[in-house]
Design a protein around this motif. Sequence first.
Motif, PDB file in Angstrom:
ATOM      1  N   UNK A   1      34.237  22.172   9.543  1.00  0.00           N
ATOM      2  CA  UNK A   1      33.329  21.033   9.531  1.00  0.00           C
ATOM      3  C   UNK A   1      33.340  20.329   8.174  1.00  0.00           C
ATOM      4  N   UNK A   2      34.480  19.752   7.859  1.00  0.00           N
ATOM      5  CA  UNK A   2      34.601  18.967   6.635  1.00  0.00           C
ATOM      6  C   UNK A   2      35.715  17.948   6.820  1.00  0.00           C
ATOM      7  N   UNK A   3      35.611  16.866   6.088  1.00  0.00           N
ATOM      8  CA  UNK A   3      36.624  15.816   6.106  1.00  0.00           C
ATOM      9  C   UNK A   3      36.737  15.224   4.713  1.00  0.00           C
ATOM     10  N   UNK A   4      37.923  14.750   4.428  1.00  0.00           N
ATOM     11  CA  UNK A   4      38.163  14.005   3.197  1.00  0.00           C
ATOM     12  C   UNK A   4      38.595  12.608   3.598  1.00  0.00           C
ATOM     13  N   UNK A   5      37.893  11.606   3.092  1.00  0.00           N
ATOM     14  CA  UNK A   5      38.243  10.220   3.368  1.00  0.00           C
ATOM     15  C   UNK A   5      38.798   9.606   2.089  1.00  0.00           C
ATOM     16  N   UNK A   6      39.936   8.962   2.207  1.00  0.00           N
ATOM     17  CA  UNK A   6      40.593   8.380   1.040  1.00  0.00           C
ATOM     18  C   UNK A   6      39.833   7.159   0.532  1.00  0.00           C
ATOM     19  N   UNK A   7      40.148   6.780  -0.675  1.00  0.00           N
ATOM     20  CA  UNK A   7      39.553   5.573  -1.257  1.00  0.00           C
ATOM     21  C   UNK A   7      39.889   4.358  -0.390  1.00  0.00           C
ATOM     22  N   UNK A   8      41.112   4.299   0.118  1.00  0.00           N
ATOM     23  CA  UNK A   8      41.508   3.184   0.975  1.00  0.00           C
ATOM     24  C   UNK A   8      40.676   3.151   2.259  1.00  0.00           C
ATOM     25  N   UNK A   9      40.428   4.311   2.846  1.00  0.00           N
ATOM     26  CA  UNK A   9      39.592   4.378   4.053  1.00  0.00           C
ATOM     27  C   UNK A   9      38.179   3.883   3.740  1.00  0.00           C
ATOM     28  N   UNK A  10      37.646   4.280   2.594  1.00  0.00           N
ATOM     29  CA  UNK A  10      36.305   3.838   2.191  1.00  0.00           C
ATOM     30  C   UNK A  10      36.284   2.321   2.020  1.00  0.00           C
TER      31      UNK A  10
END
Length: 163
Positions: A124-133
């Motif tokens: 239950x974790x995710x990493x969102x890239x700067x581009x996605x943000x």
Amino acid sequence: MAKWERNRKGLDSHEISADAVTVDLRTKGDRLSFWLFESADEDYIDEAALALALGDKKDRLDRVHLAWVNRSLFEEDGLELEETRGITKVEDLCNQHIDAIHLDLTRLGKIANQFARAIREHGQSRRLTKNKILQLIKKAIQDGRLLLADLDEKIKDAVQAIM
């Protein structure tokens, strides 16, 4: 989320690193702030990332790491939760927020254990890239949920570069 992984150097598999707790579970006034969403589907993950990315005193964009725990698990652990107004530039997300209150080391340890279990056992974790943000911010502006003028200069410049 590497701080939360099992078998970190010098720790047994069930132990949680101090950095995971002191960096990711930073308290203020014996309270810990959480964004509250209905489920962990991609739309809600994006909403949580948007709220975090544009939170209090955010003057630049970074990637966002998210982890989530079902609220009921905190309640089962006897933690007191209080609905509070979250601080984010996306106004319609401000009421999607709670604080765990009256925290001490024991209660904070319960929160840490719930997060460790959620990340290690349930993914239950995710990493969102700067581009996605950036894309999420752009969409929020296009949808009328956020004004470009409300963003800090560095964030505004980054968003304008992709519009």
